[in-house]
Scaffold this motif. Structure first.
Motif, PDB file in Angstrom:
ATOM      1  N   MET A   1      23.986  21.202  59.936  1.00  0.00           N
ATOM      2  CA  MET A   1      24.906  21.799  58.956  1.00  0.00           C
ATOM      3  C   MET A   1      24.187  21.951  57.621  1.00  0.00           C
ATOM      4  SD  MET A   1      28.782  20.601  58.068  1.00  0.00           S
ATOM      5  CE  MET A   1      29.125  20.562  59.823  1.00  0.00           C
ATOM      6  N   LEU A   2      24.393  23.088  56.977  1.00  0.00           N
ATOM      7  CA  LEU A   2      23.635  23.421  55.780  1.00  0.00           C
ATOM      8  C   LEU A   2      24.412  23.170  54.493  1.00  0.00           C
ATOM      9  CD1 LEU A   2      22.135  26.862  56.884  1.00  0.00           C
ATOM     10  CD2 LEU A   2      20.923  24.687  56.761  1.00  0.00           C
ATOM     11  N   ASN A   3      23.679  22.812  53.441  1.00  0.00           N
ATOM     12  CA  ASN A   3      24.146  22.900  52.070  1.00  0.00           C
ATOM     13  C   ASN A   3      23.375  24.034  51.404  1.00  0.00           C
ATOM     14  OD1 ASN A   3      25.919  20.795  52.289  1.00  0.00           O
ATOM     15  ND2 ASN A   3      24.600  19.284  51.297  1.00  0.00           N
ATOM     16  N   PHE A  17      18.335  26.788  51.255  1.00  0.00           N
ATOM     17  CA  PHE A  17      19.088  26.287  52.407  1.00  0.00           C
ATOM     18  C   PHE A  17      18.600  24.869  52.692  1.00  0.00           C
ATOM     19  CE2 PHE A  17      18.824  30.846  52.564  1.00  0.00           C
ATOM     20  CZ  PHE A  17      20.064  31.277  53.002  1.00  0.00           C
ATOM     21  N   GLU A  19      19.035  21.066  54.593  1.00  0.00           N
ATOM     22  CA  GLU A  19      19.559  20.352  55.751  1.00  0.00           C
ATOM     23  C   GLU A  19      19.073  18.907  55.664  1.00  0.00           C
ATOM     24  OE1 GLU A  19      19.999  21.002  60.579  1.00  0.00           O
ATOM     25  OE2 GLU A  19      18.589  22.211  59.421  1.00  0.00           O
ATOM     26  N   GLY A  20      20.026  17.969  55.631  1.00  0.00           N
ATOM     27  CA  GLY A  20      19.648  16.566  55.500  1.00  0.00           C
ATOM     28  C   GLY A  20      18.902  16.270  54.217  1.00  0.00           C
ATOM     29  N   VAL A  24      14.928  23.755  53.876  1.00  0.00           N
ATOM     30  CA  VAL A  24      14.411  24.313  55.132  1.00  0.00           C
ATOM     31  C   VAL A  24      13.976  25.759  54.958  1.00  0.00           C
ATOM     32  CG1 VAL A  24      15.674  22.729  56.617  1.00  0.00           C
ATOM     33  CG2 VAL A  24      16.777  24.854  55.909  1.00  0.00           C
ATOM     34  N   GLN A  42      26.152  30.364  61.162  1.00  0.00           N
ATOM     35  CA  GLN A  42      25.806  29.013  60.749  1.00  0.00           C
ATOM     36  C   GLN A  42      26.950  28.382  59.970  1.00  0.00           C
ATOM     37  OE1 GLN A  42      21.642  28.342  59.485  1.00  0.00           O
ATOM     38  NE2 GLN A  42      21.452  30.562  59.451  1.00  0.00           N
ATOM     39  N   GLN A  45      28.345  23.449  54.733  1.00  0.00           N
ATOM     40  CA  GLN A  45      29.219  22.365  54.294  1.00  0.00           C
ATOM     41  C   GLN A  45      29.550  22.489  52.809  1.00  0.00           C
ATOM     42  OE1 GLN A  45      27.759  18.388  55.048  1.00  0.00           O
ATOM     43  NE2 GLN A  45      29.822  17.554  55.018  1.00  0.00           N
ATOM     44  N   ASN A 231      20.298  21.121  44.411  1.00  0.00           N
ATOM     45  CA  ASN A 231      20.760  20.396  45.600  1.00  0.00           C
ATOM     46  C   ASN A 231      20.940  18.913  45.305  1.00  0.00           C
ATOM     47  OD1 ASN A 231      21.285  20.373  48.598  1.00  0.00           O
ATOM     48  ND2 ASN A 231      19.603  18.900  48.494  1.00  0.00           N
TER      49      ASN A 231
END
Length: 238
Positions: A1-3, A17, A19-20, A24, A42, A45, A231
């Protein structure tokens, strides 16, 4: 799931993008609708938006969200102590870059240089305190100023270094703009190296490749620094 970390400038939209907590990929768009097209299959979140233009009240109209949408402003909590005297006038890109540097280089004194439309110099102390810095004209702005405020000087562009001394008006102008900007940056770095015994210099912005190749100092070049900072601010708030 992406932020998503979205940096909306006047002419383009940069999107990170994540992830965790890791970046990415990074993409550049000209319109928000293009982001929705790129994310058709996709799940997103959370999203943070930093913008110099008007943004839609609900970004979920463009990008389906499962979580929170955060519009970054002077009132947004950040994982730094902000010692700027007028935080409401502080450019959100400067603050985001400072947060990014502190995240990547924790407990280190950082000089953050963003070489874009303007060249900004900002200090983040090892204790996690943002102290502010300096703003000066960027390379293209210097060219534009000489053309605009004189009667005969042409409008130039580019970062190809001329010989010194310049033998033509164009060479002389480029010499003043480019070597002058390099000397300014080296002088700023030397000043803060005297002020802080240990200093990490972090460079981003569109003209970063030029300064990386010409400035005589140890510099970490991180083009995605503002997105990384955005982020980190998003994670801090959700």
């Amino acid at each position: 799931m992406l932020n998503l970390a979205i940096d909306m400038g006047n002419s383009r939209i940069k999107v990170g993008f994540f992830e965790g907590g890791s970046l990415v990929r990074e993409s550049i768009f000209t319109d928000l609708s293009q982001i929705g097209e790129a994310l058709k299959d996709q799940e997103v979140q959370h999203v943070i938006v930093s913008s110099v233009r008007k943004t839609p009240e609900k970004l979920s109209n463009v990008v389906p969200l499962l979580g929170k949408q955060l519009l970054f402003s002077a009132q947004t909590p950040v994982p730094l102590q902000n010692a700027y005297a007028t935080p409401s006038t502080l450019g959100v890109d400067r603050l985001a870059a400072a947060v990014g540097a502190q995240h990547l280089f924790p407990e280190r004194n950082c000089l953050v240089i963003d070489a874009g439309t303007c060249i900004t110099y900002d200090i983040v102390e090892a204790a996690g305190v943002y102290q502010g810095g300096s703003i000066s004209p960027g390379v293209n702005m210097r060219y534009q100023a000489m053309h605009t405020f004189t009667g005969k000087l042409p409008l130039l562009s580019g970062t190809d270094l001329p010989p010194r001394p310049g033998k033509t008006t164009e060479e002389a102008m480029k010499s003043g703009v480019l070597y002058g900007a390099v000397a300014e940056m080296e002088g700023m770095i030397q000043h803060y190296e005297r002020q802080y015994k240990s200093l990490t210099v972090v460079l981003c912005g569109g003209d970063a490749p030029f300064f990386e190749s010409t400035v005589k100092a140890r510099i970490f070049v991180i083009p995605e620094l503002v997105l990384i900072g955005l982020n980190r601010i998003l994670e801090y708030n959700v």
